[in-house]
Design an enzyme around this catalytic site. Structure first.
Site, PDB file in Angstrom:
ATOM      1  N   GLY A  41      17.223  -3.429  24.266  1.00  0.00           N
ATOM      2  CA  GLY A  41      17.321  -3.151  22.831  1.00  0.00           C
ATOM      3  C   GLY A  41      17.635  -1.688  22.618  1.00  0.00           C
ATOM      4  O   GLY A  41      16.973  -0.800  23.153  1.00  0.00           O
ATOM      5  N   GLY A  43      18.325  -0.448  19.337  1.00  0.00           N
ATOM      6  CA  GLY A  43      18.222  -0.114  17.917  1.00  0.00           C
ATOM      7  C   GLY A  43      17.520   1.229  17.819  1.00  0.00           C
ATOM      8  O   GLY A  43      17.500   2.011  18.781  1.00  0.00           O
ATOM      9  N   ARG A 338       4.976  -4.236  -1.417  1.00  0.00           N
ATOM     10  CA  ARG A 338       5.888  -5.383  -1.448  1.00  0.00           C
ATOM     11  C   ARG A 338       5.179  -6.719  -1.587  1.00  0.00           C
ATOM     12  O   ARG A 338       5.656  -7.605  -2.297  1.00  0.00           O
ATOM     13  CB  ARG A 338       6.705  -5.384  -0.152  1.00  0.00           C
ATOM     14  CG  ARG A 338       7.624  -4.205  -0.105  1.00  0.00           C
ATOM     15  CD  ARG A 338       8.328  -4.081   1.213  1.00  0.00           C
ATOM     16  NE  ARG A 338       9.216  -2.931   1.147  1.00  0.00           N
ATOM     17  CZ  ARG A 338       9.942  -2.493   2.160  1.00  0.00           C
ATOM     18  NH1 ARG A 338       9.869  -3.080   3.333  1.00  0.00           N
ATOM     19  NH2 ARG A 338      10.727  -1.456   2.000  1.00  0.00           N
ATOM     20  N   ARG A 464       3.635  -4.137   5.718  1.00  0.00           N
ATOM     21  CA  ARG A 464       4.214  -2.818   6.011  1.00  0.00           C
ATOM     22  C   ARG A 464       4.645  -2.144   4.721  1.00  0.00           C
ATOM     23  O   ARG A 464       5.262  -2.777   3.861  1.00  0.00           O
ATOM     24  CB  ARG A 464       5.428  -2.969   6.928  1.00  0.00           C
ATOM     25  CG  ARG A 464       6.211  -1.685   7.084  1.00  0.00           C
ATOM     26  CD  ARG A 464       7.340  -1.814   8.054  1.00  0.00           C
ATOM     27  NE  ARG A 464       8.461  -2.578   7.572  1.00  0.00           N
ATOM     28  CZ  ARG A 464       9.401  -2.136   6.739  1.00  0.00           C
ATOM     29  NH1 ARG A 464       9.340  -0.911   6.231  1.00  0.00           N
ATOM     30  NH2 ARG A 464      10.412  -2.910   6.397  1.00  0.00           N
TER      31      ARG A 464
END
Ligand SMILES: Cc1cc2nc3c(=O)[nH]c(=O)nc-3n(C[C@H](O)[C@H](O)[C@H](O)COP(=O)(O)OP(=O)(O)OC[C@H]3O[C@@H](n4cnc5c(N)ncnc54)[C@H](O)[C@@H]3O)c2cc1C
Length: 667
Positions: A41, A43, A338, A464
């Site tokens: 990975g 990213g 959120r 989060r």
């Protein structure tokens, strides 16, 4: 045998990281060249880790399934990255960022890890500025900030609506330097198919060259997974289409515990689903909630008229609008976290106030911000503040400067001009707080196997906060993992290169090859997407924004049945020795079909509401999430024993010594 020893150093919170760095068994710089590390990975988390490990002197092999690290999902991140710099002089501090993050996660994350995250947050900004990342600047040339949900300070650094892209280019450029030096060997278009464990330690991976189909063996002294999140288990999500759980799931099957799989973030501001055939959802960044106000009509007859096309939202009078977040949460208003904003949108839409044809949309309206900014701009320039045409023009220019690319994206997708009519938004799956269980050093329960970024569970608890994923990914990659890994690797300086012609590599490769051959020879009747879409519907309906015992039990049964059908009736065209995207997807959906069941099992076991995990049985009289601290103040870490239904639950008790456990309130 794996343990849940979180390896948190002793001492006061503020000294833990410092003590750790002072005391670790560092690998002598001259010996680092004797050590190989695989990073899967590239990213933000994996890319920054690969570059830093190489910078420190380790030999790194880095893998990604895209054609370039620049195409990792991280590039999609829009709104920004948090750091406790206190540039706005609004009282921010390491402690405050730590506090906000633990509270935002509904008290289900580890204090020590979050404190370390807050401590290194400021270094990330310095690092990225030094790389040339073009963060937004204010009029005086200083780095600018904006606010994100769940906090009352402005600590989010941003690069218009393209923060992830700019940060990823920064990480990619430092990786490239190391590729040029020969310290990183980059394997693009390679998918990790399995982790190889030798004598209980992670010693390599089996990878598939996605272009030729060739199966390869790669060995190392340690393996780091920065392979992202698994929101695509819901089929429809804001994640990149390729994001998947397979690397983490393979690690799980090799002994790495999977923590809190049901902790999923459903983001309140996404473009609503438009039809059955849709395959992707689009985020409208949380930054828009700085200036956008969320509302639905107060009267059901207005809702009906809007749906019938007889009334426009702009025609609804101010007093007939329900700014429901401002009404319910006056302290935080549109900037509640959120999970809270998503549930509130669902509540209004379930009550019949949704404003689009499907009844699943609310408005995000910039009219007041345009007027406010426009008047201010007119005032500053000594122009007529009462000239509405002028005010609208100036206001729109300011909004365009801040969010122009997001507005353009919205217009292209929805074919409506958001400067003239409010945007329509609805919650969608966005981020997974769950992931591989890791200790303070970011090591999983398999020695030598590490997980960083969204792939681990470590810092965000049950919810989060916005702009904290990039912070965590880069904290892990630039500042934590490259140092903690030395503790483990110090004992490997005399080991020598790890051979790949061993029974463990033979067995892992055989399993991978057999599975691929099975898929291409199965000759069933349905495509991979057919099964994935059905899995997504079960997940959304029964494990989505609201969960209950009956729904979760039936999700478990339905996913199991769907998995059996998948293995019997899947059709994958083409062969295994060529570029075959459908074959790659088949493996990923096979893993989603196992994870989905563990996800539902985890949600069923956690009979409390916390953060994004809302159990209908556990709510207050006002419909807010009701935590059960007496029984659930722990991390659920699941051990694979053969089938998701038989996974063993291990509990890491969470101890709060510096923050008092309270009911979250944003009122
Ligand atoms: C639309 C959107 C906007 C967002 N905006 C923000 C924001 O403004 N601020 C914020 O903080 N967060 C934001 N987030 C969240 C944030 O983007 C992600 O959490 C973060 O980028 C994840 O980074 P990562 O490095 O952990 O994983 P990723 O960027 O997903 O990278 C995963 C890497 O793993 C590789 N990989 C995966 N599996 C394999 C395999 N089997 N073999 C080989 N390689 C593999 C991929 O090729 C890729 O390189 C946003 C998310 C979305 C969806």
């Amino acid at each position: 045998m794996a343990t849940l020893d979180s390896k948190i150093p002793a001492g006061p919170l503020a000294d833990k990281w410092t003590n750790y760095k002072n005391n670790i068994n560092l690998v002598n710089p001259a010996n680092k060249r004797l050590i190989d590390v695989i990073v899967v990975g590239t990213g933000l988390a994996g890319g920054s880790a690969a570059a830093t490990l190489a910078e420190l002197g380790y030999n790194v092999k880095a893998f990604c399934f895209q054609d370039s690290p620049r195409r990792a999902h991280s590039i999609a991140a829009q709104g920004g990255i948090n750091a406790a710099k206190n540039y706005q002089g609004d009282g921010d501090s390491t402690f405050r960022l730590f506090y906000d993050t633990v509270k935002g996660g509904d008290y289900r994350s580890r204090e020590a890890n979050v404190y370390r995250l807050a401590e290194v947050s400021a270094n990330i900004i310095d690092q990225c500025v030094a790389q040339g990342v073009p963060f937004a600047r204010d009029y005086g040339g200083l780095l600018d900030n904006r606010s994100f949900g769940g906090v009352l300070v402005s600590r989010t650094f941003y690069a218009k609506g393209q923060t992830g892209q700019q940060l990823l280019l920064g990480a990619y450029s430092v990786m490239n330097r190391q590729i040029g030096r020969g310290k990183i060997k980059m394997y693009n278009r390679h998918e990790m198919m399995d982790v190889v464990v030798v004598d209980g330690k992670a010693r390599g991976i089996i990878a598939r060259n996605l272009v030729t189909g060739e199966i390869e063996r790669h060995s190392a002294h340690a393996v780091v997974l920065g392979t992202g999140g698994y929101g695509n288990v819901f089929f429809l999500s804001t994640n990149a289409m390729g994001s998947n759980v397979s690397a983490a799931w393979k690690a799980h099957k090799r002994g790495a515990y999977f923590a809190n799989p049901c902790f999923t973030q459903i983001h309140p501001t996404c473009i609503p689903v438009s039809g059955e055939l849709q395959a992707k959802l689009t985020l409208m960044s949380e930054s828009l909630r700085n200036d956008g106000r969320i509302w639905v009509p107060k009267k059901l007859e207005d809702v009906e008229a809007i749906r019938a096309g007889k009334l426009k939202p702009t025609q609804i009078k101010e007093e007939d609008r329900d700014y429901y977040l401002e009404r319910r949460y006056p302290a935080f208003g549109n900037l509640v976290p959120r999970d809270v904003a998503s549930r509130a949108a669902k509540e209004r839409c379930d009550a019949g106030y949704g404003v689009n044809a499907t009844g699943e949309a609310v408005y995000l309206d910039f009219a007041s911000a345009v007027t406010r900014y426009g008047k201010e701009a007119a005032h500053v320039r000594g122009l007529n503040e009462n000239d509405n045409t002028l005010v609208q023009k100036l206001g729109r220019e300011i909004i365009a400067n801040k969010y122009g690319n997001l507005f353009q994206m919205y217009e292209k997708i929805v074919d409506e001009n958001p400067y003239e009519t409010p945007m329509m938004i609805y919650p969608a799956v966005h981020y997974t707080m769950g992931g591989l269980w890791v200790d303070y050093n970011l090591m999983t329960t398999v020695p030598g196997l590490y997980a960083i970024g969204e792939a681990n569970f470590s810092d965000h608890g049950a919810n989060r906060l916005g702009a904290s994923a990039l912070m965590q990914g880069l904290a892990d990659g630039y500042f934590v993992l490259p140092y903690t890994i030395g503790d483990y690797l110090a004992s490997d300086i005399r080991t020598g290169a790890i051979p790949t012609n061993t029974p463990e590599f033979d067995a892992a490769e055989k399993e991978v090859t057999e599975r691929l051959n099975f898929f291409v020879n199965n000759n069933g009747t349905h495509s991979v997407d057919y099964f994935h879409r059905r899995l997504g519907k079960i997940m959304w309906d029964k494990c989505g924004m609201a969960r209950n015992t009956d729904g979760l039990k039936s999700a478990i049964a339905e996913i199991k049945a769907l998995r059996e059908e998948f293995w019997k009736d899947l059709k994958v065209p083409g062969s295994a020795d060529e570029y075959n995207e459908e074959l790659a997807k088949a493996g990923r959906v096979a893993d989603f079909l196992e994870l989905g069941e563990l996800f539902a099992k985890d949600a069923l076991e956690r009979n409390e509401s916390c953060g994004g995990h809302f159990r209908e049985e556990s709510q207050t009289s006002e419909g807010e999430a009701a935590r059960d601290d007496a029984n659930y103040t722990y991390v659920s870490a699941w051990e694979y024993t053969g089938l998701p239904s038989e996974a063993n639950l291990h509990k890491e008790e969470l101890v709060y010594e510096n923050i008092e456990l309270k009911t979250r309130s944003y009122k």
